[in-house]
Design an enzyme around this catalytic site. Structure first.
Site, mmCIF file in Angstrom:
data_model
loop_
_atom_site.group_PDB
_atom_site.id
_atom_site.type_symbol
_atom_site.label_atom_id
_atom_site.label_comp_id
_atom_site.label_asym_id
_atom_site.label_seq_id
_atom_site.Cartn_x
_atom_site.Cartn_y
_atom_site.Cartn_z
ATOM 1 N N GLU A 52 91.913 -20.716 25.992
ATOM 2 C CA GLU A 52 92.637 -21.734 26.777
ATOM 3 C C GLU A 52 91.909 -22.108 28.060
ATOM 4 O O GLU A 52 92.009 -23.233 28.531
ATOM 5 C CB GLU A 52 94.051 -21.258 27.090
ATOM 6 C CG GLU A 52 94.997 -21.259 25.888
ATOM 7 C CD GLU A 52 94.943 -19.955 25.091
ATOM 8 O OE1 GLU A 52 94.047 -19.123 25.342
ATOM 9 O OE2 GLU A 52 95.797 -19.787 24.185
ATOM 10 N N PHE A 114 109.154 -12.435 23.345
ATOM 11 C CA PHE A 114 107.763 -12.379 22.923
ATOM 12 C C PHE A 114 107.012 -13.607 23.443
ATOM 13 O O PHE A 114 107.477 -14.732 23.318
ATOM 14 C CB PHE A 114 107.674 -12.325 21.387
ATOM 15 C CG PHE A 114 106.261 -12.322 20.886
ATOM 16 C CD1 PHE A 114 105.415 -11.259 21.178
ATOM 17 C CD2 PHE A 114 105.773 -13.379 20.147
ATOM 18 C CE1 PHE A 114 104.096 -11.267 20.734
ATOM 19 C CE2 PHE A 114 104.460 -13.385 19.699
ATOM 20 C CZ PHE A 114 103.617 -12.326 19.991
ATOM 21 N N GLN A 115 105.863 -13.374 24.042
ATOM 22 C CA GLN A 115 105.024 -14.414 24.645
ATOM 23 C C GLN A 115 105.782 -15.236 25.684
ATOM 24 O O GLN A 115 105.544 -16.432 25.842
ATOM 25 C CB GLN A 115 104.394 -15.315 23.569
ATOM 26 C CG GLN A 115 103.392 -14.537 22.707
ATOM 27 C CD GLN A 115 102.450 -15.421 21.922
ATOM 28 O OE1 GLN A 115 102.810 -16.517 21.516
ATOM 29 N NE2 GLN A 115 101.233 -14.932 21.690
ATOM 30 N N LYS A 164 110.752 -24.272 23.305
ATOM 31 C CA LYS A 164 110.640 -24.656 21.896
ATOM 32 C C LYS A 164 111.895 -25.376 21.399
ATOM 33 O O LYS A 164 111.788 -26.317 20.599
ATOM 34 C CB LYS A 164 110.377 -23.412 21.049
ATOM 35 C CG LYS A 164 109.831 -23.737 19.668
ATOM 36 C CD LYS A 164 109.383 -22.485 18.934
ATOM 37 C CE LYS A 164 108.812 -22.830 17.565
ATOM 38 N NZ LYS A 164 108.432 -21.624 16.820
ATOM 39 N N MET A 481 72.821 -15.230 42.633
ATOM 40 C CA MET A 481 73.328 -15.445 43.991
ATOM 41 C C MET A 481 73.861 -14.138 44.581
ATOM 42 O O MET A 481 73.682 -13.862 45.768
ATOM 43 C CB MET A 481 74.409 -16.532 43.990
ATOM 44 C CG MET A 481 74.762 -17.046 45.372
ATOM 45 S SD MET A 481 73.356 -17.814 46.208
ATOM 46 C CE MET A 481 73.537 -19.530 45.739
#
Lengths: 583, 186
Positions: A52, A114-115, A164, A481
């Site tokens: 993502e 969940f999630q 959802k 760096m």
């Protein structure tokens, strides 16, 4: 026009209505209804990323190279939390994004489902605005408002969290209303302040334009007006990392980039000027160096669409709140109507001073016939690609600064880099987003090997969609760096700043079905770069460069613009304890 | 009017109302922030203060316009003039913020706070507490044989003074609402 449809269908309808042609995303349980609607249509292309974070950076690349908002679709929980780095990156660099996240159904919110994650809570400080939509009837209006907020005023990322059950439920779709939003930032500058700026331009003896990403965000017309103003007045112009390309690098008045690794002539012009005209930049700490020694003798004007940018760190004498394009139009109008006056004699002398600074040739470096110097690699890349329809993205670190110093940008929207947040792993997915928007262009990601590995999973995306992105990796087997700072600040104790166990990049490319090129001899470099350019497909170019090269010029933390380190000889004891605490 | 639509001379904005030089003296300002009453709006305002390291001395919030779904947040903050200007500009940037007013500089304002005090004691102390409450025009809203709850309304300084007096007389608990403030005149 109002129509009844499911929330999932509304998402697709609203995206179409907003003119979206490409979205970047990754499916999951909480966005399945929306993915079902995407399956059933052909107007919007969905690019399946491999992580993502990659989706958000790809959308940033798409947005920055087109001027349109980038759109992301990810699932709840980990999908949303993985997007957080990209959101923060876009917020700091003012990139317009609309990020859609799935959420667990409304009746399960708060139950540690969940999630489930508190997505609007987590992303509140890293978005310009965000919404949790609990009612399908409000979904379409929220989506339209999201696009409006992301793209108006100072652009930025917005996030819309869609449970959802809201996607499954049926509601009424509303089309976007042209003046439907209360959020209407000021775009016209105050005429009294603009007149004061023009008066200052007319008499200034040592004026300088200091421009930033705001010019590019304002659009091509703003860049055109800037060019007209600079060329008509003969005032030298420098730019931040984010603003490169707004004024062409080949222009007579171009000083080069300013700041910590900016050019000598740019930083000294900032320090010694008597009128500083900031257009769409924000006095970032990479630019100002030590605040109390920042351009001590100048009158300062600041044009910015965000009122909070003005007087945030540097005191401003002439503040102008407005869109760069609108304000520059008025500045030019007033300046012309008052007789196009500037202090020609003084500016000619000022230009002479600038020429003297240029002669210092601050980008000179010790060449080598045995190893490829990173600066040399970029000079050759510039020479061999400058006539192409070229877009450059970068990762973060030494290579990024060298790219900004040695590559020349003639036009806006051609340079995509993570400026404010400094996100390693930005460049590769961003190059994918750019290539999606410009299928026939030459898109090159100038990378370091360590940054590149952070989002290397996107090789799958590049090969799946046959995106011919060129990954030009300046491989010094170091976090360059970090290593440079450890050398200068931490007694050459190189704590964990080398890249152990690197992959064979040629084999890695081949494993993904792409082309790999390795080059370590300066004599072979041109041919190898040509091979990369002419190959029709994604390429990983493993350019083995000098391992201990430092990036100069450098203003050490806590120092002023006129205290630059020009090369290795200047570095001994250059940074004191006071500067060491800064980043 | 939009929070970002700023007129010249307005005090709701960082750029146009600068004093000639910024002083380093900390100042106390009362800000009235009119916001859309939507979920999370208070978190946005509070998150701004904590995220950017600004002070909150007191904060009150309630819906003031039920039909327009507007809430009024009154926040008392301290900072140097530059910080105060920055706070106002940052508040103005929040999309759900409609207006930001600095009551400390926009004119005379009236500030009121309500507090309730529980004072436990008996004998002379109990009598003295009641006598002082009368002077401060505090009302007794609950009483047992060895305690009072006083209700007092006024400027924060008056409530502070009342608390100082009650402490030796058996003050055990205080609940304060924080400041509500309005500009005077029309």
């Amino acid at each position: 026009m109002t129509r009844e449809m499911t929330g999932a269908k509304m998402v697709v309808e609203a995206l179409k209505e907003q003119g979206v042609d490409t979205i970047f995303g990754y499916p999951g349980g909480a966005v399945l209804p929306i993915y079902d609607e995407i399956f059933l249509q052909n107007d919007i292309r969905h690019i399946l990323v491999r992580h993502e974070q990659g989706a958000v950076h790809a959308a940033e690349g798409y947005a920055r190279s087109t001027g349109k908002p980038g759109v992301v679709l990810v699932t709840s929980g980990p999908g949303a939390t993985n997007a957080v780095t990209g959101l923060t990156d876009a917020l700091l660099d003012s990139i317009p994004l609309v990020v859609l996240t799935g959420q667990v159904p409304t009746f399960m919110i708060g139950s540690d489902a969940f999630q489930e994650a508190d997505t609007v809570g987590i992303t509140r400080p890293c978005t310009k605005h965000n919404w949790l939509v609990k009612d399908t009837d409000k979904l379409s209006a929220t989506l339209h408002e999201g696009f409006h907020v992301a793209t108006s005023g100072r652009p930025g990322p917005v996030l819309i969290d869609i449970p959802k059950d809201v996607q499954f439920a049926t509601g009424t779709y509303q089309s976007a209303k042209p003046t439907g939003s209360r959020y209407q930032p000021t775009v016209k500058g105050d005429m009294a302040e603009i007149t004061e700026l023009v008066a200052a331009i007319e008499t200034a003896e040592r004026p300088v334009f200091y421009t930033g990403g705001g010019v590019i965000n304002s659009g091509p017309a703003a860049c055109q007006l800037l060019r007209e103003l600079v060329d008509a007045t003969g005032i030298p112009i420098t730019s931040t990392l984010m603003g490169l390309g707004a004024y062409p690098a080949s222009g007579d008045n171009w000083l080069g980039m300013l700041g910590m690794h900016g050019l000598y002539e740019a930083n000294l012009a900032m320090h010694d000027c008597d009128l500083m005209i900031n257009i769409g930049a924000r006095f970032d700490d990479r630019i100002t160096g030590r605040i109390d020694a920042f351009s001590p003798n100048s009158q300062k004007a600041h044009i910015d669409i965000d009122p909070s940018s003005i007087n945030k760190v540097i005191r401003i004498d002439i503040p102008i709140v407005g869109d760069v394009g609108h304000v520059l139009e008025d500045v030019l109008k007033v300046w012309k109507s008052r007789g196009r006056k500037v202090n020609r004699e003084a500016i000619a002398k000022w230009q002479e001073q600038v020429s003297a600074w240029r002669k210092v040739n601050c980008l000179a470096y010790a060449g080598s016939e045995k190893t490829i110097k990173p600066q040399y690699a970029l000079q050759r890349l510039e020479a061999l690609t400058k006539d192409h329809d070229r877009y450059i993205t970068t990762e973060v670190g030494q290579h990024q600064m060298w790219a900004a110093q040695y590559l020349n940008f003639e036009d806006p929207n051609r340079w995509m880099t993570s400026g404010g947040l400094g996100t390693m792993g930005y460049g590769f997915p961003a190059s994918i987003g750019v290539q999606m928007a410009h299928p026939d262009a030459l898109v090159i990601n100038v990378a370091g090997e360590a940054s590149w590995l952070m989002n290397m999973q996107e090789m799958g995306t590049a090969t799946q969609y046959r995106l011919p992105v060129k990954q030009f990796i300046l491989n010094n087997e170091r976090l360059g760096m970090v290593r440079q700072w450890q050398e200068l600040l931490h007694g050459e104790r190189y704590s964990h700043s080398w890249s152990e166990s690197l992959p064979d990049f040629v084999k890695l490319a081949e494993a993904f079905g792409a082309k790999g090129i390795i080059c370590s001899d300066p004599a072979d470099l041109d041919d190898a770069i040509m091979e990369m350019i002419t190959h029709d497909g994604p390429v990983i170019f493993d350019c083995l460069v000098e391992k201990h090269e430092n990036c100069f010029p450098m203003i050490p933390s806590g120092k002023a613009h006129n205290e630059m380190l020009m090369g290795e000889a200047d570095t001994k004891g250059a940074i004191q304890a006071g500067g060491a605490v800064l980043v | 009017m939009s929070a970002l639509h700023i007129k010249k001379g307005s005090t709701r904005h960082s750029a146009y109302n600068l004093r000639p030089t910024f002083s380093d003296q900390e100042e106390r300002h009362t800000l009235a922030v009119l916001v859309e009453n939507e979920p999370g709006v208070l978190a946005r305002v509070i998150g701004l203060f904590s995220g950017r390291g600004y002070n909150i001395e007191s904060l009150t919030v309630a819906e003031v316009d039920h039909t327009g779904h507007m809430s009024r947040i009154t926040v008392v903050t301290t900072g140097t003039p530059q910080v105060i200007e920055q706070i106002k500009a940052q508040l103005g940037r929040i999309v759900s913020v409609h207006e930001v007013h600095d009551l400390t500089v926009e004119g005379d304002s009236v500030e009121r706070e309500l507090a309730i005090f529980k004072v436990v004691g008996d004998g002379d102390k109990r009598v003295e507490a009641l006598r002082l409450a009368d002077i401060f025009r505090a009302n007794v809203v609950d009483s047992t044989l060895n305690s009072f709850i006083f209700e007092i309304t006024g400027a924060p300084e008056k409530i502070d003074a009342f608390a100082d007096l009650m402490r030796p007389l058996g003050l055990t608990e205080v609940a304060r609402t924080g400041v509500a403030a309005l500009l005077r005149g029309s």
